[in-house]
Design a protein around this motif. Sequence first.
Motif, PDB file in Angstrom:
ATOM      1  N   SER A 229       0.823  -1.203   0.000  1.00 58.74           N
ATOM      2  CA  SER A 229       0.000   0.000   0.000  1.00 58.74           C
ATOM      3  C   SER A 229       0.868   1.268   0.000  1.00 58.74           C
ATOM      4  O   SER A 229       0.612   2.213  -0.758  1.00 58.74           O
TER       5      SER A 229
ATOM      6  N   SER B  26       3.028   8.803   2.356  1.00 56.95           N
ATOM      7  CA  SER B  26       3.446   9.030   0.972  1.00 56.95           C
ATOM      8  C   SER B  26       3.214  10.455   0.487  1.00 56.95           C
ATOM      9  O   SER B  26       3.549  10.782  -0.646  1.00 56.95           O
ATOM     10  N   LEU B  27       2.667  11.308   1.311  1.00 60.60           N
ATOM     11  CA  LEU B  27       2.317  12.658   0.886  1.00 60.60           C
ATOM     12  C   LEU B  27       3.522  13.450   0.389  1.00 60.60           C
ATOM     13  O   LEU B  27       3.397  14.274  -0.521  1.00 60.60           O
TER      14      LEU B  27
ATOM     15  N   LEU C  47       0.999   9.215  -5.915  1.00 58.75           N
ATOM     16  CA  LEU C  47       1.146  10.623  -5.537  1.00 58.75           C
ATOM     17  C   LEU C  47       2.302  11.295  -6.285  1.00 58.75           C
ATOM     18  O   LEU C  47       2.230  12.489  -6.582  1.00 58.75           O
TER      19      LEU C  47
ATOM     20  N   PHE D 147       0.977   4.030  -3.040  1.00 54.03           N
ATOM     21  CA  PHE D 147       0.674   5.437  -2.798  1.00 54.03           C
ATOM     22  C   PHE D 147       1.849   6.344  -3.176  1.00 54.03           C
ATOM     23  O   PHE D 147       1.640   7.449  -3.672  1.00 54.03           O
ATOM     24  N   HIS D 148       3.083   5.894  -2.954  1.00 48.14           N
ATOM     25  CA  HIS D 148       4.240   6.695  -3.375  1.00 48.14           C
ATOM     26  C   HIS D 148       4.235   6.896  -4.887  1.00 48.14           C
ATOM     27  O   HIS D 148       4.515   7.996  -5.373  1.00 48.14           O
TER      28      HIS D 148
ATOM     29  N   SER E 244      -1.017   4.947   4.732  1.00 41.78           N
ATOM     30  CA  SER E 244      -0.153   4.896   3.544  1.00 41.78           C
ATOM     31  C   SER E 244      -0.133   6.233   2.819  1.00 41.78           C
ATOM     32  O   SER E 244       0.915   6.705   2.377  1.00 41.78           O
ATOM     33  N   ALA E 245      -1.301   6.856   2.683  1.00 43.45           N
ATOM     34  CA  ALA E 245      -1.375   8.153   2.007  1.00 43.45           C
ATOM     35  C   ALA E 245      -0.614   9.219   2.783  1.00 43.45           C
ATOM     36  O   ALA E 245       0.111  10.026   2.195  1.00 43.45           O
ATOM     37  N   SER E 246      -0.750   9.212   4.106  1.00 42.99           N
ATOM     38  CA  SER E 246      -0.052  10.232   4.899  1.00 42.99           C
ATOM     39  C   SER E 246       1.460  10.040   4.858  1.00 42.99           C
ATOM     40  O   SER E 246       2.213  11.011   4.810  1.00 42.99           O
TER      41      SER E 246
ATOM     42  N   ALA F 273      -5.053   2.563   4.296  1.00 42.73           N
ATOM     43  CA  ALA F 273      -4.970   3.505   3.174  1.00 42.73           C
ATOM     44  C   ALA F 273      -4.651   4.914   3.660  1.00 42.73           C
ATOM     45  O   ALA F 273      -3.820   5.611   3.069  1.00 42.73           O
TER      46      ALA F 273
END
Length: 183
Positions: free
Chosen positions: A44, A115-116, A52, A48-49, A111-113, A108
């Motif tokens: 995940s 990969s931000l 983004l 996301f990396h 993972s998003a945070s 998720a």
Amino acid sequence: MNHLQTMIEILLMSFALGMDALSLSIGVGLSNIDRKTALQLCFSIGVFHVILTFAGLAFGNLVGYYLGQYAHWFGALLLMGLGVHMLYTSLFGKEETPKAMGNAVAMALFSASVSLDALSVGFSLGLRSATYGVVSAFSFGFVSMLMCGVGLFIGKKFSQSVGRYGEILGAVVLIGCGVKFLM
């Protein structure tokens, strides 16, 4: 710039971006998550990396078209600012690590945070070339996935003391890449 220098630059940025995944995964690894969840989390974070970074690339290309030669300077300053922000949060910010990865939504969001940062770096890369950006995006995803796995393993075996130093190193590398983009 020759291909070896370009690959080294991309790998350095990949490791710098992966430091967040490493340090935060150490904390998650301390909570003893099972192997299946650990593999899902690694995947995940890698995905996301990549996503983004591509989003940042698209936006960077758009801005590059409208700002022309000044966009390169803006991208370099953005990259250095991201490094300074990472350094500041590593030294003075509170460390927040989720205790469990119990469901897909929590994973998720985590993972998003993590990969931000790839969004901002992707923006800077979009001001260079499409090929450079695409290779970078996949490198960021792969390296962050591996570093997440390493972080989970370290967290399971050791304490959280390594995490902060990894983030500081990552911040310094991002600042260095931003300075290099200026030259």
